[in-house]
Scaffold this active site. Sequence first.
Site, PDB file in Angstrom:
ATOM      1  N   GLU A 240       0.818  -1.213   0.000  1.00  0.00           N
ATOM      2  CA  GLU A 240       0.000   0.000   0.000  1.00  0.00           C
ATOM      3  C   GLU A 240       0.854   1.266   0.000  1.00  0.00           C
ATOM      4  OE1 GLU A 240      -3.794  -0.167   2.108  1.00  0.00           O
ATOM      5  OE2 GLU A 240      -3.205   1.675   3.151  1.00  0.00           O
ATOM      6  N   ARG A 266      -2.574  32.325 -19.930  1.00  0.00           N
ATOM      7  CA  ARG A 266      -3.120  33.531 -19.280  1.00  0.00           C
ATOM      8  C   ARG A 266      -2.075  34.654 -19.248  1.00  0.00           C
ATOM      9  NH1 ARG A 266      -7.210  35.492 -16.327  1.00  0.00           N
ATOM     10  NH2 ARG A 266      -6.777  36.734 -14.457  1.00  0.00           N
ATOM     11  N   GLN A 277       9.085  35.197 -12.838  1.00  0.00           N
ATOM     12  CA  GLN A 277       9.952  34.200 -12.213  1.00  0.00           C
ATOM     13  C   GLN A 277       9.298  33.539 -11.005  1.00  0.00           C
ATOM     14  OE1 GLN A 277      13.752  35.547 -10.498  1.00  0.00           O
ATOM     15  NE2 GLN A 277      14.750  33.917 -11.659  1.00  0.00           N
TER      16      GLN A 277
END
Length: 377
Positions: A240, A266, A277
Site C-alpha cells: 500500500e 493567461r 519568475q
Amino acid sequence: MEFGWTPEQRARYDDALTAARRRFAPESGTPGLAPGDWRALGELGLLGASVEPKYGGGGHGALDTALIFEAFGRGCADTGLVFAAAAHLFACAMPIAEFGSVTLRERLLPDMCAGRTVAANAMTEPQAGSDVATLATTATRVDGGYLLDGTKSFVSNGPAADVFVTYATTDPGAGHFAVTAFAVERHADGVRAGEPFGKLGMASCPASEVTFTGCFVPDDNVLGERGQGSVVFQQSMLWERTCLFALYVGLQERLIEQAVEQVTRRRQFGRPLAEFQSVSNRIVEMKLRLESSRLLLYRACWLIDRDEPDTLASALSKLAVSEAALAGAVDAVQLLGGRGYLTGSGAEAALRDAVGGTIFSGASDIQRQIIARELGL
C-alpha cells in the site's frame, strides 16, 4: 541501475492513461462507488493487477502495477475511485493472494479481480489508529473457527464491500503474535456496515464503521496462521505504501500539466504569467518534488520485485509522495488563482484528495518515526 521503461511498460502505461481519460469523469461529490465504474476498473485490469493470472489477475510485479496506478492517477480526475481500487487490491486482494488458503483464493479472488465484488480493509478502530497493536476487536476460538466481536472505523469501501479483510486479537499478551487476520464475507451473520462518513475529499471511496457481533468466521478464512496478523498487515502496508501512492505521482503530473497550460495561456500586465519568475519557480518546485518522490517510489517497488522489501524505502516513499502531492496541490490552486479556488477546476478537488494521503496508510509523522527507527535513532 536501469532508469528506463521497457517498450512493454510504456505501452501498458499509455493504454492505461488513455483508458482512464476516456472512461472516467471527475467525481460527482456524491458518496459511493458507481457499479458501472467498478466493473470497468475490473475489465481494465486495475483491480487485480498484481494478483496471479490463475486467480483472474494481471500477474504484474510491484513496479509494473505502480505504473498502471500512476497512469490512472494522472488520467482519472476521480482520485477517490482510483484510491478505492488501490485499497481493494493492496490491502485486501494481496493479503488473500499471499496468505489465504487455495480454496479461499479460488472463491474470492476471481470476482474481486473482475470487479464483481468490492473488498475493504478493516483494521483501524476508534481507539487504535496508528497503534494497531492495541486492537479491542477480539476473535474467540470456537469449534471450526472464530467468533469476531468489535467495531472498526474509517473502513474505506466499507459501505459497498462484499469482503472485509480484518484483524482481531486472539491471544492477548502475546505481543507480536496477539493478532490474527481474517477474510470475512458480507453475508456472514453479525456483520454490519454503517452509513458513509462525510469526508473532505475522495467521495467516490465511501468509508464507514463496520461492526462484528458474534460473527462466525471459519478456519478456512484465516489469513496465514493464528497470531500472524501483524505479519499479514505489515506485508499489505508494504504494497500500500508503495504501489497505492503511485496514483498520487500521477495526480502530481496532472496538476503540473494543468498549471503549465494555465500560466502559458493567461496574460497579466501585458505578458504571459509563465514569464514571471515567481510563477515559473513555483512550477519548478512542483516538478522537483514530483521527480524526487517518483524515484523513491520506483525504488521501493523495485526492492519488492527483487524479494528484498525494505521498510525504510517504503516509509521514505510514502512520506515523500504524500507530502509532495499535498504541496503540489496547494501550488496548483495558487497558480490558477481564483479559478483554482472554484469547484470544477480540478485543482481544489486535488487539494482535498491530497490531504488524506498524509493521514492514511500511516500518517506522515508515523512514517518519520519508522524512518528514525530504521536509522537506529
